[in-house]
Design an enzyme around this catalytic site. Structure first.
Site, PDB file in Angstrom:
ATOM      1  N   LEU A  54      61.501  31.068  41.412  1.00 49.97           N
ATOM      2  CA  LEU A  54      62.298  32.115  42.039  1.00 49.97           C
ATOM      3  C   LEU A  54      63.755  31.716  42.219  1.00 49.97           C
ATOM      4  O   LEU A  54      64.080  30.559  42.474  1.00 49.97           O
ATOM      5  CB  LEU A  54      61.699  32.484  43.398  1.00 49.97           C
ATOM      6  CG  LEU A  54      60.235  32.948  43.376  1.00 49.97           C
ATOM      7  CD1 LEU A  54      59.790  33.357  44.779  1.00 49.97           C
ATOM      8  CD2 LEU A  54      60.026  34.095  42.393  1.00 49.97           C
ATOM      9  N   HIS A  58      65.299  37.289  42.517  1.00 50.31           N
ATOM     10  CA  HIS A  58      63.988  37.624  43.072  1.00 50.31           C
ATOM     11  C   HIS A  58      64.086  37.898  44.569  1.00 50.31           C
ATOM     12  O   HIS A  58      63.453  38.829  45.087  1.00 50.31           O
ATOM     13  CB  HIS A  58      63.003  36.476  42.841  1.00 50.31           C
ATOM     14  CG  HIS A  58      62.696  36.190  41.419  1.00 50.31           C
ATOM     15  ND1 HIS A  58      63.127  35.040  40.789  1.00 50.31           N
ATOM     16  CD2 HIS A  58      62.005  36.894  40.486  1.00 50.31           C
ATOM     17  CE1 HIS A  58      62.690  35.043  39.537  1.00 50.31           C
ATOM     18  NE2 HIS A  58      62.013  36.154  39.328  1.00 50.31           N
ATOM     19  N   GLU A 169      66.620  45.294  37.229  1.00 51.65           N
ATOM     20  CA  GLU A 169      67.101  45.955  36.011  1.00 51.65           C
ATOM     21  C   GLU A 169      67.512  44.960  34.931  1.00 51.65           C
ATOM     22  O   GLU A 169      67.796  45.373  33.808  1.00 51.65           O
ATOM     23  CB  GLU A 169      68.280  46.872  36.343  1.00 51.65           C
ATOM     24  CG  GLU A 169      67.879  48.109  37.127  1.00 51.65           C
ATOM     25  CD  GLU A 169      69.015  49.089  37.312  1.00 51.65           C
ATOM     26  OE1 GLU A 169      70.159  48.782  36.872  1.00 51.65           O
ATOM     27  OE2 GLU A 169      68.786  50.158  37.896  1.00 51.65           O
ATOM     28  N   ASP A 171      65.570  43.015  33.376  1.00 55.96           N
ATOM     29  CA  ASP A 171      64.534  43.294  32.386  1.00 55.96           C
ATOM     30  C   ASP A 171      64.385  44.813  32.289  1.00 55.96           C
ATOM     31  O   ASP A 171      63.360  45.379  32.669  1.00 55.96           O
ATOM     32  CB  ASP A 171      63.223  42.632  32.799  1.00 55.96           C
ATOM     33  CG  ASP A 171      63.354  41.120  32.868  1.00 55.96           C
ATOM     34  OD1 ASP A 171      63.462  40.492  31.811  1.00 55.96           O
ATOM     35  OD2 ASP A 171      63.363  40.580  33.982  1.00 55.96           O
TER      36      ASP A 171
END
Length: 302
Positions: A54, A58, A169, A171
């Site tokens: 992380l 994240h 966003e 990905d």
């Protein structure tokens, strides 16, 4: 809230318990029991699915989840079904104790960390095929990816049945795929997208940035700079082929190797387009050393 030390977190994880108010859940029964307890109290739940390792991107998803619901569950699961045999499943960064400490510090209520056998028990034989937004882009270069994403996210949604799930966003194609199959399968979960979180120099945060050498890390922001300049040119009416050629030349000059794609797509359907007449996305994937970097920027009509 006091952030737990790694040692405290390791101890809590070994006990299968909590790290400074972070409840660690290992199987579906415990996950559902926790969600049922919250729902019994009239509280709502947000889910943040991750593969771990992380970073601040994240944690921004967790913080957004806290704005949208009473409790946030983050899952950490490196999903084997979305990796091809030649890809980086075995070397994908893993640090569950560190992840738990970060989640606790961000106010996450629970970490769901199932095993591979728990997610895919012996005899598992189900697949989900998604068309539409999965076609082209990463769907061409990683053809196994979105089927794997679809099955694991569907399982997570049905295991937790959250009110809302939050994805980044960065990905973007993955986000559109998840929105598509969630609607198509009538899964009662609202899918929320959060704008890409970036370093100060524009590089999109990614767990795979750990693969970059110091020299590659210095070159990496050129991908976003090239896309940002191209988006401005397209919004001003520039011709698409020339803009895409310029992006490819700019990132190649910056030291990137293979360029998987640089494409303009509709911002909602991800269908290929040649002119910006409604909100669109400019998306790219390219290799820098051992790291495959992806990025995208919005393009709005003038």
């Amino acid at each position: 809230m006091t952030t737990p030390t790694v040692a405290q977190t390791d101890s809590a994880l070994a006990a299968g318990g909590a790290a400074d108010h972070l409840t660690v859940l290992r199987d579906v029964a415990d996950l559902r029991a926790q969600v049922a307890a919250w729902r019994g109290a009239g509280q709502t739940v947000a889910l943040v699915p991750t593969m771990g390792a992380l970073h601040d991107g994240h944690l921004a998803l967790v913080r957004r989840g806290r704005e949208l619901a009473d409790h946030v569950i983050a899952s950490v699961f490196v999903n084997p079904t979305q990796f091809a045999p030649h890809e980086d499943f075995d070397r994908y960064p893993r640090d569950e104790a560190g992840d738990a400490a970060k989640l606790a510090s961000a106010g996450c209520a629970a970490l769901y960390a199932p095993t591979v056998r728990g997610m895919y028990p012996d005899g598992f034989a189900t697949a989900i095929s998604v068309g539409g937004p999965s076609e082209g882009l990463c769907g061409t270069f990683r053809p196994q990816m979105f089927g794997g994403v679809a099955i694991v996210v569907t399982k997570l949604f049905l295991q937790a049945l959250p009110d809302v799930a939050v994805f980044g966003e960065k990905d973007y194609q993955q986000l559109m795929v998840i929105r598509r199959f969630t609607r198509d399968l009538d899964i009662p979960v609202r899918v929320e997208g959060l704008p890409t979180v970036r370093e100060a120099d524009g590089l999109a945060l990614s767990s795979r940035n750990a693969y970059l050498s110091a020299d590659e890390r210095a070159r990496a922001p050129e991908l976003n700079r090239a896309l940002t300049a191209a988006a401005a040119a397209l919004a001003a009416g520039a011709e698409l082929d020339g803009v895409l050629t310029a992006v490819r030349g700019r990132i190649a000059e910056a030291g990137f190797g293979a360029i998987d794609y640089v494409e303009l797509r509709d911002g909602e359907t991800l269908a290929p387009i040649t002119r910006v007449e409604r909100p669109a996305r400019l998306l790219a994937a390219a290799w820098l050393g051992k790291a495959r970097l992806i990025d995208n920027v919005p393009v709005r009509p003038a």
